[in-house]
Motif scaffolding. Structure first.
Motif, PDB file in Angstrom:
ATOM      1  N   LEU A  69       0.801  -1.224   0.000  1.00 51.32           N
ATOM      2  CA  LEU A  69       0.000   0.000   0.000  1.00 51.32           C
ATOM      3  C   LEU A  69       0.839   1.281   0.000  1.00 51.32           C
ATOM      4  N   PRO A  70       1.840   1.437   0.879  1.00 55.17           N
ATOM      5  CA  PRO A  70       2.631   2.667   0.819  1.00 55.17           C
ATOM      6  C   PRO A  70       3.302   2.879  -0.524  1.00 55.17           C
ATOM      7  N   TYR A  71       3.826   1.805  -1.112  1.00 53.39           N
ATOM      8  CA  TYR A  71       4.500   1.932  -2.408  1.00 53.39           C
ATOM      9  C   TYR A  71       3.506   2.260  -3.519  1.00 53.39           C
ATOM     10  N   ILE A  73       0.877   4.156  -3.154  1.00 49.47           N
ATOM     11  CA  ILE A  73       0.605   5.592  -3.012  1.00 49.47           C
ATOM     12  C   ILE A  73       1.768   6.405  -3.565  1.00 49.47           C
ATOM     13  N   PHE A  76       1.798   6.357  -7.378  1.00 48.85           N
ATOM     14  CA  PHE A  76       0.770   7.181  -8.003  1.00 48.85           C
ATOM     15  C   PHE A  76       1.293   8.593  -8.244  1.00 48.85           C
ATOM     16  N   PHE A  77       1.921   9.184  -7.244  1.00 46.09           N
ATOM     17  CA  PHE A  77       2.412  10.554  -7.391  1.00 46.09           C
ATOM     18  C   PHE A  77       3.673  10.608  -8.245  1.00 46.09           C
ATOM     19  N   SER A 114      -1.225  16.867  -7.691  1.00 43.20           N
ATOM     20  CA  SER A 114      -0.054  16.458  -6.920  1.00 43.20           C
ATOM     21  C   SER A 114       0.160  17.360  -5.715  1.00 43.20           C
ATOM     22  N   TYR A 117      -2.870  16.898  -2.986  1.00 41.42           N
ATOM     23  CA  TYR A 117      -3.101  15.647  -2.269  1.00 41.42           C
ATOM     24  C   TYR A 117      -1.832  14.921  -1.831  1.00 41.42           C
ATOM     25  N   GLN A 118      -0.662  15.360  -2.282  1.00 46.94           N
ATOM     26  CA  GLN A 118       0.543  14.614  -1.959  1.00 46.94           C
ATOM     27  C   GLN A 118       0.835  14.618  -0.461  1.00 46.94           C
ATOM     28  N   SER A 121      -1.476  12.387   1.358  1.00 46.07           N
ATOM     29  CA  SER A 121      -1.169  10.978   1.103  1.00 46.07           C
ATOM     30  C   SER A 121       0.063  10.533   1.871  1.00 46.07           C
ATOM     31  N   ALA A 124      -1.032   9.901   5.276  1.00 44.13           N
ATOM     32  CA  ALA A 124      -1.769   8.640   5.326  1.00 44.13           C
ATOM     33  C   ALA A 124      -0.814   7.453   5.349  1.00 44.13           C
ATOM     34  N   VAL A 125       0.279   7.530   4.595  1.00 49.13           N
ATOM     35  CA  VAL A 125       1.270   6.451   4.593  1.00 49.13           C
ATOM     36  C   VAL A 125       1.892   6.300   5.980  1.00 49.13           C
TER      37      VAL A 125
END
Length: 225
Positions: A69-71, A73, A76-77, A114, A117-118, A121, A124-125
């Protein structure tokens, strides 16, 4: 997202790609590896190195899907930035029919997404790593789905992140505050409170974090070094 238990081949392919990607990032940032103190200090301070070593641990361990999951996210950016800075200029160079649309609408939109929301995110990580991944690994050991070394190695990773990342510090403080609030009730068994206090002391000692007492409640703070 690839399930580590149902699709182990896809899991290992995903982490193989992660290792390759982070290797390229570090090579572009620091150049050819050198056996020099200054180089080693510089590259070890890079958070990409920390995530590269973590990915290597996941790649050589039994599949754990939540580790992706962290990777996902981060990827994505990275993809958004790569599209904006490398792909779009190639497909719509100055003077082309698409250049006005891409430069005026598409590229600014990707940059806005970017920037907007970066940071959320990344936060969140950090919360995911502290609140979900580490507890999950402990449970996985108890259920025989992970080796005893896996949560210990991940705890070492979190220790590094705690010192280098304000977001990880925030996630740790938030988790401790939440647990303090849950256990600070008359209905909480005394043995649970004692176990929790002892666990906090051990974690603080392992992480080289001083334990102080404020208004009768234990709190933690990082040593200044």
């Amino acid at each position: 997202l690839v399930s580590g238990s149902r699709h182990p081949a896809g899991y290992y392919v995903a982490f193989g790609a992660v290792l390759l990607s982070y290797g390229i990032i570090l090579f572009k940032a620091h150049g050819t590896p050198q056996i020099q103190r200054a180089y080693l200090q510089r590259i070890l301070m890079d958070e990409n190195t920390q995530y590269l070593f973590l990915a290597l641990m996941w790649f050589t361990s039994r599949p754990i899907a939540v580790a992706l999951l962290p990777y996902a996210i981060f990827s994505f950016f990275h993809t958004l930035n790569y599209l904006r800075t490398d792909v779009l200029p190639l497909v719509s160079p100055p003077g082309s029919a698409l250049h006005a649309t891409v430069a005026g609408k598409v590229s600014p939109f990707l940059q806005r997404v970017s920037q907007q929301y970066q940071m959320q995110s990344l936060r969140a990580v950090s919360y995911l790593e502290v609140w979900a991944v580490q507890p999950y690994l402990v449970l996985a050991v108890l259920m025989g789905r992970a080796s005893f070394a896996t949560p210990l190695l991940f705890a070492m990773f979190l220790r590094f992140r705690y010192y280098f990342s304000p977001l990880t510090k925030e996630a740790v403080a938030a988790l401790k505050a939440r647990l303090d609030a849950v256990l600070d009730t008359p209905n909480s068994p005394l043995w649970v409170k004692a176990f929790y206090r002892r666990a906090v002391e051990l974690i603080a000692k392992y992480g080289a974090i001083e334990t102080v007492t404020t208004a009768g409640q234990p709190q933690t703070q990082a040593n200044s070094r």
